[in-house]
Design an enzyme around this catalytic site. Structure first.
Site, short mmCIF file in Angstrom:
data_model
loop_
_atom_site.label_atom_id
_atom_site.label_comp_id
_atom_site.label_asym_id
_atom_site.label_seq_id
_atom_site.Cartn_x
_atom_site.Cartn_y
_atom_site.Cartn_z
N HIS A 1 0.84 -1.20 0.00
CA HIS A 1 0.00 0.00 0.00
C HIS A 1 0.87 1.25 0.00
O HIS A 1 0.62 2.20 -0.75
CB HIS A 1 -0.89 0.05 1.25
CG HIS A 1 -1.94 -1.00 1.33
ND1 HIS A 1 -2.10 -1.79 2.44
CD2 HIS A 1 -2.91 -1.37 0.46
CE1 HIS A 1 -3.12 -2.61 2.25
NE2 HIS A 1 -3.62 -2.38 1.04
N LYS B 1 -15.67 -7.86 4.58
CA LYS B 1 -14.51 -8.11 5.43
C LYS B 1 -14.82 -7.84 6.89
O LYS B 1 -15.59 -6.94 7.21
CB LYS B 1 -13.33 -7.22 4.99
CG LYS B 1 -12.82 -7.53 3.60
CD LYS B 1 -11.62 -6.68 3.26
CE LYS B 1 -11.08 -7.02 1.87
NZ LYS B 1 -9.89 -6.25 1.54
#
Length: 167
Positions: A17, A41
């Protein structure tokens, strides 16, 4: 001034990321890293914790900020005057899903375009899910997470020893 948004769950933020963030920060005047809610999630870290971790990781990038939103990405972008979404791609399977999402976002907000950045080779396999799985088993995850958040993540990912007795 061109502002872009890099959305994700960032549970936790990984070096993959961070690589996308650093590269996008050189392309845009301002980059918002936004923790979005993903109903599919179950996060390990609360939204506020993830935003705090992102802020610690990006502290040396002056044109990057962290935020969170429960809204649809297209609506968040419209509300904040953002016309570009940055998405990192690891593999062809990522592209199919992300391409579909970019079309939906563009349908909801016709001014919103998506820019795909491919992961650098050393991050092609890296995901937050993999890091959490490895960390939960006590593996060394220091190669996968930024140093600024490593200790917090290791502490959270430790699992109590499981009993092996068969009573």
């Amino acid at each position: 001034m061109t502002t872009a948004i890099y959305p994700g769950s960032f549970d936790p933020i990984t070096k993959g990321h961070l690589n996308i963030i650093e590269r996008a920060s050189r392309i845009f005047d301002k980059l918002i890293v936004c923790v979005m809610i993903n109903a599919d999630k179950q996060p390990m870290f609360a939204t506020e914790e993830r935003v705090d971790m992102i802020r610690r990781v990006i502290r040396d990038l002056p044109n990057v900020t962290a935020d969170s939103s429960p809204a649809l990405l297209a609506e968040y972008a419209k509300r904040n005057g953002v016309n570009v979404v940055v998405k990192g791609l690891r593999a062809a399977t990522d592209f199919e899903k992300e391409f579909q999402m970019s079309l939906i976002n563009h349908k909801i907000n016709p001014n919103l375009d998506t820019m795909f950045l491919t992961s650098e080779h050393q991050f092609m396999y890296l995901s937050s899910s993999v890091v959490k799985e490895l960390g939960g088993h006590g593996a060394d995850i220091s190669d996968f997470l930024p140093a600024a958040i490593l200790d917090d993540c290791v502490a959270r990912m430790r699992r109590p020893a499981r009993s092996t007795s068969h009573d």
